[in-house]
Design an enzyme around this catalytic site. Structure first.
Site, PDB file in Angstrom:
ATOM      1  N   ASN A 122       0.835  -1.206   0.000  1.00 30.47           N
ATOM      2  CA  ASN A 122       0.000   0.000   0.000  1.00 30.47           C
ATOM      3  C   ASN A 122       0.866   1.250   0.000  1.00 30.47           C
ATOM      4  OD1 ASN A 122      -2.077  -1.792   0.243  1.00 30.47           O
ATOM      5  ND2 ASN A 122      -3.073  -0.759   1.957  1.00 30.47           N
ATOM      6  N   GLU A 123       0.568   2.164  -0.933  1.00 22.87           N
ATOM      7  CA  GLU A 123       1.194   3.484  -0.943  1.00 22.87           C
ATOM      8  C   GLU A 123       0.268   4.416  -0.158  1.00 22.87           C
ATOM      9  OE1 GLU A 123       4.099   4.307  -2.043  1.00 22.87           O
ATOM     10  OE2 GLU A 123       4.668   2.580  -3.273  1.00 22.87           O
ATOM     11  N   LEU A 124       0.661   4.726   1.062  1.00 25.80           N
ATOM     12  CA  LEU A 124      -0.188   5.463   1.986  1.00 25.80           C
ATOM     13  C   LEU A 124      -0.205   6.957   1.681  1.00 25.80           C
ATOM     14  CD1 LEU A 124       1.147   3.647   5.157  1.00 25.80           C
ATOM     15  CD2 LEU A 124      -1.115   3.298   4.154  1.00 25.80           C
TER      16      LEU A 124
END
Length: 582
Positions: free
Chosen positions: A377-379
């Site tokens: 996940n790219e937060l």
């Protein structure tokens, strides 16, 4: 007296019911905000970022407060000798912990991507604190085990937090290297000219400059139009030429990429920028690999990064598409598309198609090297600022400047100020603080943390859950009995990915009949037409290559003598162990 007696009976009845369900009643000390632990044993503020000491404090406090749920260990040491902490979280009173389907989580492989650690810590905290109040969590920890490593780049995380940096420094680890090839190591580091802890931008007035101040936002520099003169030239990040080679900040510590150090489709630095000399040379990545190889029960994994608001699956490179079968992609699609609903503003993407090519990444080593269903996940995304998507690119829009002005009251930027530079002369320095743009502002952190945790728990929930659904016995005469067992998988994830099955990464599942004299064993391929495939060696222990998601397998034995008292056992590395007495 009668009232006291009735009250005591009611209390005893409630205690019995509470022990039976293991779910505590609502906490009535005020009104509990739904979805949050009312009175946690471990107090944590989730609107800030944690240094290495605080990470250990939270992990250790959870292990002390919940000894039947949380175990803490160091799985290795970093380049600078810091522990890489990992929590193993499950209901240790139920089942054999490391035989349950396992879910691995890590964060912060890139040092400046701080939120990954916070999401990992929050997940551990939420699981422990909610075990006795949320039935879903209670059952999840009975069925599964979580392995959570909050940071696998502890050295550079500590350096980013406690030393001057900018929003993009540094992804790297702390291994000393000669980045500029001058025979010296780490001799031209970032320089905090004004001593405020932030490395910001340098600008200088110049008749040849192509930049000007945004008239609507004096903090922002924009390109002059094609037909108009500029006012300033941009000189890069704050710093000086420490080694007299005519360059600034060109030899900092490290400057490799630890997420290019993994042994699947690794490429050297001249192809994949950031790779080192050979795959797996860093102590941090070695420690993670060793742990995962020692835990074949890990069926799902999650790595947390930033920035961009994405649920990423592999492959990292187009030439690995052939390893993603339709059935495996269907599992990813189900989880990823639900994720888009759970976390508004985030997109479900494929790395090489929708982001960029990555060789030697952790996600491919996990998914293709070990057959583990894995997301990265790219937060955080600018959508979170005003709950709308911009039609302009990240560097063209003014969302961060507007957000800073309207909601942060100027806290996100260092205001431009003059400075006498030893090489550049009269300049000005200013720009976003090191912990703005890439990392969440405090009040946005907890919501995004919870939503991403929920996505991860959805993924973990869909790991295999096996059940012996039916057992039939048929007397064949002559002291022989036919035993047929139906084993079902109640979740969408198979016990082996199609990639795993094809390349035989993990051992097969075993369905055994123990304590009976088994003469023959077989997999029933079609019961209606009486088609089966016999296993001639060890017929009591039938090897099954896969139990499909939301599917089943059927096995059969021919037994001589008594069947009663024997045990039917299903043993799957990634699906766990279930058994039933006959």
């Amino acid at each position: 007296m009668k009232k006291i007696y009735i009250a005591l009976l009611s209390l005893l009845a409630w205690n019995a019911q509470a022990q039976k369900s293991e779910i505590a009643p609502e906490d009535l000390n005020g009104i509990r905000a739904i979805g949050s632990p009312a009175n946690p044993k471990v107090k944590v503020y989730w609107n800030k970022y944690s240094d290495h000491q605080e990470i250990y404090r939270i992990c250790n406090d959870l292990a002390k407060a919940y000894p039947d749920l949380v175990k803490l260990q160091s799985i290795g040491k970093s380049v600078e000798g810091r522990d890489i902490w990992l929590m193993s979280i499950t209901d240790y009173k139920t089942g054999i912990a490391d035989k349950k389907p396992g879910f691995y989580i890590d964060g912060n492989i890139h040092a400046n991507e701080l939120q990954g650690t916070e999401v990992a810590l929050y997940t551990a905290w939420y699981l422990a604190e909610s075990f006795q109040s949320v039935e879903f969590i209670n059952q999840l920890l009975k069925d599964k085990i979580f392995y959570i490593a909050p940071t696998i780049s502890p050295d550079s995380r500590e350096y980013f937090i406690k030393h001057p940096n900018n929003p993009n420094s540094s992804r790297t680890g702390r291994l000393p290297m000669d980045d500029d090839g001058d025979g010296l190591i780490d001799e031209d580091l970032l320089d905090d000219l004004d001593g405020d802890g932030n490395i910001v931008m340098m600008r200088r007035k110049s008749p040849t400059g192509r930049y000007k101040i945004d008239p609507n936002n004096p903090q922002r520099m924009i390109m002059a139009k094609q037909d108009e003169p500029g006012e300033y030239e941009m000189l890069g990040y704050e710093g000086i030429d420490n080694d007299g080679d005519g360059r600034v900040n060109e030899d900092a510590v490290g400057t490799y990429d630890p997420n290019r150090d993994w042994g699947w489709n690794w490429q050297p630095d001249y192809i994949q920028r950031g790779a080192l000399f050979y795959p797996g040379m860093l102590p941090e990545t070695k420690a993670v690999k060793k742990f995962i190889l020692e835990h074949p029960n890990i069926a799902g994994a999650q790595s947390y990064h930033n920035y961009g608001g994405m649920f990423l699956r592999g492959p990292g490179a187009a030439d690995d598409e052939k390893y993603y079968s339709r059935s495996d992609v269907q599992v990813y699609d189900y989880i990823g598309k639900l994720g888009e609903k759970m976390v508004p503003g985030y997109n479900y993407f494929v790395i090489h198609k929708d982001l960029y090519t990555v060789f030697g990444g952790e996600i491919d080593w996990l998914a293709l090297g070990r057959g583990i269903f894995t997301f990265s996940n790219e937060l955080f995304t600018s959508y979170k600022l005003f709950n709308k998507k911009s039609s302009e690119g990240r560097f063209e829009n003014v969302e961060f400047e507007d957000f800073d002005k309207l909601l942060l009251f100027g806290d996100g930027y260092v205001k431009w100020k003059p400075y006498k530079h030893p090489q550049f002369g009269d300049i000005e320095i200013g720009g976003p603080k090191k912990n703005y743009i890439r990392n969440h502002p405090g009040f946005l952190l907890m919501e995004d943390t919870h939503r991403n945790m929920a996505f991860t728990l959805l993924h973990a929930y869909q790991m295999p859950k096996l059940e012996i659904a039916d057992v039939k016995k048929k007397d064949l005469g002559g002291g022989l009995t036919e035993v047929t067992a139906l084993v079902m998988n109640r979740r969408i994830m198979p016990t082996h990915s199609a990639h795993d099955v094809k390349f035989k990464i993990e051992r097969p599942d075993y369905i055994s009949l123990k304590g009976a004299q088994v003469l023959a064993g077989m997999i029933v391929e079609n019961e209606d037409f009486n088609l089966s495939k016999e296993q001639k060696t060890e017929p009591n222990k039938i090897a099954v290559e896969n139990i499909p998601g939301m599917g089943f397998v059927k096995v059969r034995w021919i037994v001589k003598g008594k069947v009663e008292g024997s045990t039917l056992e299903v043993d799957s590395a990634k699906g766990g162990i279930v058994s039933q007495k006959l």
